[in-house]
Every structure is written in structure tokens, then in C-alpha cells.
Design a protein around this motif. Structure first.
Motif, PDB file in Angstrom:
ATOM      1  N   MET A 230      45.786  35.944  34.495  1.00  0.00           N
ATOM      2  CA  MET A 230      44.828  36.094  35.601  1.00  0.00           C
ATOM      3  C   MET A 230      45.501  35.943  36.969  1.00  0.00           C
ATOM      4  O   MET A 230      45.019  36.496  37.954  1.00  0.00           O
ATOM      5  CB  MET A 230      43.667  35.108  35.439  1.00  0.00           C
ATOM      6  N   VAL A 231      46.604  35.203  37.016  1.00  0.00           N
ATOM      7  CA  VAL A 231      47.354  35.113  38.271  1.00  0.00           C
ATOM      8  C   VAL A 231      47.813  36.512  38.684  1.00  0.00           C
ATOM      9  O   VAL A 231      47.770  36.880  39.853  1.00  0.00           O
ATOM     10  CB  VAL A 231      48.569  34.166  38.127  1.00  0.00           C
TER      11      VAL A 231
ATOM     12  N   GLU B 226      45.247  32.000  32.053  1.00  0.00           N
ATOM     13  CA  GLU B 226      45.447  31.768  33.494  1.00  0.00           C
ATOM     14  C   GLU B 226      46.701  32.472  33.994  1.00  0.00           C
ATOM     15  O   GLU B 226      46.718  33.034  35.085  1.00  0.00           O
ATOM     16  CB  GLU B 226      45.552  30.268  33.774  1.00  0.00           C
TER      17      GLU B 226
ATOM     18  N   MET C 107      53.936  38.509  41.549  1.00  0.00           N
ATOM     19  CA  MET C 107      52.640  38.878  40.978  1.00  0.00           C
ATOM     20  C   MET C 107      51.750  39.452  42.080  1.00  0.00           C
ATOM     21  O   MET C 107      50.540  39.549  41.922  1.00  0.00           O
ATOM     22  CB  MET C 107      51.961  37.651  40.355  1.00  0.00           C
TER      23      MET C 107
ATOM     24  N   MET D  51      51.301  38.106  45.108  1.00  0.00           N
ATOM     25  CA  MET D  51      50.572  37.066  45.814  1.00  0.00           C
ATOM     26  C   MET D  51      51.194  36.772  47.171  1.00  0.00           C
ATOM     27  O   MET D  51      52.412  36.662  47.281  1.00  0.00           O
ATOM     28  CB  MET D  51      50.636  35.817  44.946  1.00  0.00           C
TER      29      MET D  51
ATOM     30  N   HIS E 193      45.349  38.520  40.708  1.00  0.00           N
ATOM     31  CA  HIS E 193      44.924  37.902  41.952  1.00  0.00           C
ATOM     32  C   HIS E 193      44.373  38.898  42.969  1.00  0.00           C
ATOM     33  O   HIS E 193      43.276  38.760  43.474  1.00  0.00           O
ATOM     34  CB  HIS E 193      46.102  37.152  42.557  1.00  0.00           C
TER      35      HIS E 193
ATOM     36  N   ARG F 281      40.227  32.084  42.086  1.00  0.00           N
ATOM     37  CA  ARG F 281      41.541  32.727  42.161  1.00  0.00           C
ATOM     38  C   ARG F 281      42.462  31.963  43.097  1.00  0.00           C
ATOM     39  O   ARG F 281      43.665  31.981  42.924  1.00  0.00           O
ATOM     40  CB  ARG F 281      41.381  34.178  42.628  1.00  0.00           C
TER      41      ARG F 281
ATOM     42  N   ARG G 181      43.985  29.041  41.158  1.00  0.00           N
ATOM     43  CA  ARG G 181      45.036  29.560  40.272  1.00  0.00           C
ATOM     44  C   ARG G 181      46.279  29.911  41.073  1.00  0.00           C
ATOM     45  O   ARG G 181      47.404  29.671  40.642  1.00  0.00           O
ATOM     46  CB  ARG G 181      44.534  30.809  39.539  1.00  0.00           C
TER      47      ARG G 181
ATOM     48  N   ALA H 271      49.983  28.436  40.545  1.00  0.00           N
ATOM     49  CA  ALA H 271      51.103  29.335  40.259  1.00  0.00           C
ATOM     50  C   ALA H 271      52.229  29.121  41.268  1.00  0.00           C
ATOM     51  O   ALA H 271      53.401  29.090  40.909  1.00  0.00           O
ATOM     52  CB  ALA H 271      50.631  30.794  40.289  1.00  0.00           C
TER      53      ALA H 271
END
Lengths: 259, 288
Positions: free
Chosen positions: A100-101, A97, B168, B170, A104, B150, B153, B157
Motif C-alpha cells: 500500500m505504500v 502495508e 515508491m 513518495m 501512496h 496513507r 503509512r 515507510a
């Protein structure tokens, strides 16, 4: 063509000047090192590049594209990923996980696909999982893929951070003191892994103050002291540069002092 | 079968309330799962209730339309206030969202159209059991899908380490706004459903106490999954009824039970990690 270039970058917090007139260029496809004593401003350089804090002056560009003023996630999307000096993994998520973040943005299924669990969504998730597994295997962590991240040893957590950073599909990987707190054999292993990452086509830019590690790994080195670049060049040249020796070992009081 | 129909006519509101409370507990679970302590959900529920009830009473809109309006109105408001409010975090966000709730309550209390402190009376009971069951099921299904995608997640996160999530690639602020808005949407729907079976609504039901009640349901049940909030909502709805025989001592015992749960099960009644560990131990004992 240079991957990353910093021109006359300065940063001050109030009256405290942390970086002054910092300029250097990180060439593509190589391992570049930034070294310097504690408190020289190395991590600040990374924070400026990744957009966590804005520079007070100067410009930062990735392959000619100006990064100053962009939000951190935009800069990551342009191809810069980083790790942290004090590891920042997601401790209560599994290794898979965590990685996988990092993917994104590359998982592009819409809300309807998500809700109805369409084929696009399932395939996307499956591919992401396979890719995450592959990245973990690059760092030899694939057998622990389903464990929680905080069950890993310190060295493994660092590797997980690498894998997660690679998951964002960067062109430049920034490593903030990758071998801090590691023993010699772990350091040697990590050196190999960083070389392997470079050989896969990623640019690597690392901060370190373990001289031996940097000298053995980097093709180019810049030395930062009190917020200024005092030397830049190939490892051999840095090793014999008197200013660098002075910054690291101090001045010899018996020698002739400069006026 | 007579006892069943007796039971239903006495307790149907209680069963309806379990469903509506479960939706409310889930609505706050969404923001909690993203690391946001937002206490605005009681106010969003109130907005959903008032908007839908007023459209029914004054304009005579059909039930599906008032449900949609009661769901969308608080979500739109959340979208508007989210951008500035979500710059805050931790207790500061809790304080700001509580203040927002107070503002909403005071406005409703002083407007003429909302009936002021007397509230709104005579709302037709259009909500039926299957409406609540359907929307609760849809909510749970949607949240299960979300958690396994996603977006789930991303929420996790962001809750674990916001800076790392940002780096990351995001869009942390976007995800927070989405969680906040989705919470408002579900709370609004719960409010609209609730208004159409209680006959009567007043500003008192959507104030500070309700905000804390909703949080208590989710925390008591456990916030690390979807089952926890549903469990917490059911327990907190049923417990006061079950303890009715204690008469004057009822609320005291109710409170004591809550304290005991929080003391001995600090992660809530339902904690997937604890349940998994327990199952593993059981299996090992069986082998030995």
C-alpha cells in the motif's frame, strides 16, 4: 516506440570513471537484460535512471520525456519502478502495508477527508487494500498478507519487493539482480513470474549476472564491461560474441594475443 | 464531596500539567514516527506560550484568538526553518534543533517585550480543564486518523527506509516537513494553554532541559503507538509528586525509576507488540 533510451550516458565519481558513453534502448513490452561482470557499473545504470544520482553527461528519456534532473519520486510517478539488489522492503510493516505504500500517490484523498474519515477516504483505502491483495496474489503471497515483512524468507521478500514496485503502477519495472541468492527451483519459479508480469503489459528491464537466467528470459541483452557497452542484441548473438566470452571467461593466453 | 473539591483545588494544576505534557509528548512522537529526532518542541512550546501571553497582556485579544495565534506562530516558523534543517538526519538534526531552541531561548531572554529573564507575570488564568481535555482529545483523534491513513503509512515507510520510500513515488521531504510542522503546531497549542493557567512564564521553562524532558516522556512511554507518550507524560508528571514523602531523596529515586524502566523495558512502557505477545501467551496458558 522505445520505452527507455539512454544516449551517451557517462558517470564519473571524481577521477573514477564508472560509465562511459553508454547508449541503448529498451523496447516497450519486452524483457530487456543488462549483464556484465561484477563492478561493471550495472547498478549505477539503475541509480541514474531512477534519479538517485545524476549522470555526468548524456541523456536518459522515458517515452521521449527527459528524466535527467528530476527527483526520484517524480521519476517513479512517470512510470518507472525498481527493486534493489540488497532487498529494501519495510521490515516492520505487514506485506499489505508494504504494497500500500507503493500506492501512496494513487490514494488521492485530502486532509479534511482524512480527518473526518469520509466515504471518499474509506472507499479509497478499501480499494487500495483490495488492489494490494491482488498484487500479492500475482506473486502468490496473498495468504501472508498480514504478516510482518521480515518474517518472510529471502525469496519471498524479493517477491514482495516486486509487488510493491508494481503498486506504483509503473510502465517499466527495473529489477536489480532478481535471482541473487536463490536456488534453481526458486529461480525457475521467478522466471515464470517475471514472464507473467511482462504478459500483463509491463516493460521489464533487469540486471543479472546469472547468464542462464538472462538467456532464457530476455528478448534483448546489452553487455556492460568496465563501464562500456561491449555488445547488444538477441541472446543467441550475445552468446557467441567473442568480446562477451572474453569479458566473462577471460582471455585464452595460449591463443594469439592481439597487438 | 468535600474531599473531592479539596483534592481538586490542591491538584488541579497537576492534572492540567498531565494533559499539557501529554500533548507535548505526542508532538515529539509525530516527528519520531517519521524517523526524525527533532528536539525543537520545547522551543515551539515557548513560542506558543509567549505569543499567546503577549497578545493577552498587551493587546487584550480574546482567549480563542490568542490560542489560535499561539498555535499558528510556531507552525509557521517550523515551515520556514524546516526546509533547510530537515536536510539533516539523526544526531545532526538533534543538534541543529537543540541549537534552534537555544537561539529562541536567548532571544526571549534578551528582548524587552518578553520581560527578559523575569518572564511574564500576571497572565489571566483563562485555561480551564475542559479546554485541555478537548484539545488533547482532538489531538489524539487527529493522530489516530493520521496513523491509519496513507500519511501514517508514509511516515512509517520513511522511518524504515527513506530511499525505498522515495522510489515508491513518495515526496519524502514534503512528509518530513509536514511532520515537523504538525509537531510544532501541537507543541505551540500546549504552550499557549500552559501559559494561561500557570500565571507566570519565563525563558527557563523552554530550554534544553524541557526539550530533553519531552523526549524522555515519549521514549519512556514507548514511541510505537499513541498511548505510550500519554502514559510517559502522565508518569513523569505524577512521579515527582508521589515521591514527595521522600523529601531530599525524591529526585534521586525519580531518576532511579527512569533508569530501571529504560533498562528493563527498552521499547518503553507501552509496546503494542509486547502487549500482543503477552496476551497470546496468556490465552495459550488458559487453554492448556
Amino acid at each position: 516506440m522505445n520505452m527507455l533510451s539512454l544516449k551517451n550516458v557517462g558517470k564519473h565519481f571524481g577521477g573514477l570513471s564508472v560509465l562511459e558513453d553508454v547508449s541503448f534502448e529498451v523496447p516497450a513490452g519486452s524483457i530487456y537484460g543488462l549483464i556484465g561482470p561484477n563492478g561493471a557499473g550495472k547498478t549505477t545504470v539503475f541509480n541514474l535512471i531512477t534519479g538517485l544520482i545524476p549522470p555526468s553527461s548524456g541523456s536518459i528519456a522515458l517515452e521521449g520525456r527527459d528524466l535527467v534532473g528530476l527527483a526520484p519520486h517524480r521519476i517513479t510517478r512517470l512510470g518507472v519502478a525498481r527493486t534493489f539488489q540488497n532487498i529494501r522492503i519495510f521490515p516492520h510493516m505487514s506485506l499489505l502495508e508494504n504494497v500500500m505504500v507503493g500506492m501512496h500517490r494513487h490514494l488521492a484523498y485530502g486532509p479534511a477527508a482524512l480527518f473526518f474519515n469520509t466515504r471518499a477516504c474509506r472507499d479509497g483505502e478499501k480499494k487500495a487494500k483490495e488492489r494490494a491483495f491482488e498484487l500479492l496474489s500475482w506473486l502468490r503471497l496473498e495468504r501472508k498478507a498480514d504478516l510482518l515483512a521480515d518474517s518472510l524468507s529471502y525469496g519471498e521478500q524479493r517477491k514482495l519487493e516486486f509487488a510493491r514496485a508494481l503498486a506504483t503502477e509503473p510502465r517499466l519495472l527495473l529489477l536489480d539482480e532478481p535471482v541473487a541468492g536463490m536456488n534453481p527451483s526458486e529461480k525457475a519459479e521467478l522466471m515464470e513470474e517475471i514472464r507473467a508480469i511482462r504478459d500483463r503489459g509491463y516493460g521489464v528491464f533487469l540486471i543479472e549476472h546469472d547468464m542462464r537466467f538472462v538467456m532464457g528470459l530476455c528478448q534483448h541483452i546489452a553487455v556492460l564491461n568496465f563501464g562500456r557497452i561491449i555488445a547488444e542484441g538477441k541472446p543467441e548473438a550475445i552468446r557467441s560474441n567473442p568480446d562477451v566470452i572474453e569479458a566473462y571467461l577471460g582471455r585464452d593466453d595460449d591463443a594469439e594475443t592481439q597487438p | 464531596m468535600a474531599w473531592l473539591s479539596d483534592f481538586w483545588s490542591t491538584y488541579n494544576t497537576l492534572v492540567y500539567s498531565i494533559g499539557v505534557h501529554a500533548m507535548l509528548a505526542l508532538s515529539i512522537q509525530i516527528t519520531l514516527s517519521c524517523g526524525l529526532l527533532s528536539l525543537a518542541n520545547a522551543a515551539f512550546m515557548g513560542i506558543g506560550a509567549y505569543v499567546s501571553a503577549l497578545l493577552t497582556l498587551t493587546l487584550g485579544w480574546p482567549f480563542p484568538a490568542v490560542l489560535a495565534a499561539g498555535t499558528l506562530a510556531p507552525a509557521l516558523l517550523a515551515l520556514l526553518i524546516g526546509a533547510p534543517v530537515l536536510r539533516l538526519s539523526g544526531v545532526y538534526l538533534a543538534m541543529a534543533t537543540l541549537a534552534f531552541g537555544e537561539v529562541v531561548r536567548v532571544i526571549v531572554l534578551n528582548l524587552e517585550i518578553t520581560g527578559g529573564p523575569e518572564g511574564l507575570n500576571g497572565i489571566p488564568p483563562s485555561t480551564e480543564g475542559w479546554h485541555i481535555a478537548l484539545f488533547l482529545a482532538l489531538t489524539v483523534y487527529g493522530l489516530v486518523r493520521l496513523a491509519r491513513s496513507r500519511v501514517g503509512r508514509a511516515f512509517e515507510a520513511i522511518k524504515e527506509d527513506e530511499v525505498a520510500a522515495r522510489l515508491m513515488g513518495m515526496d519524502v521531504d514534503g512528509h518530513k516537513l509536514f511532520a515537523f510542522t504538525l509537531g510544532a503546531l501541537i507543541a505551540g497549542l500546549a504552550g499557549a494553554l500552559n501559559a494561561h493557567y500557570t500565571f507566570f512564564i519565563s525563558p527557563r521553562e523552554y530550554g534544553f532541559e524541557s526539550a530533553v524532558d519531552i523526549l524522555t516522556m515519549a521514549v519512556l512511554g514507548g514511541t510505537s503507538g499513541l498511548l505510550g507518550p500519554i502514559l510517559g507524560a502522565s508518569l513523569l508528571t505524577v512521579l515527582p509528586e508521589v515521591l514527595r514523602f521522600l523529601q531530599d531523596w525524591r529526585m534521586a529515586v525519580n531518576g532511579a525509576i527512569l533508569i530501571l524502566v529504560v533498562l528493563f523495558l527498552p521499547t518503553g512502557l507501552w509496546d503494542p507488540h509486547r502487549v500482543r505477545a503477552w496476551l497470546r501467551r496468556k490465552r495459550r496458558e488458559e487453554k492448556a
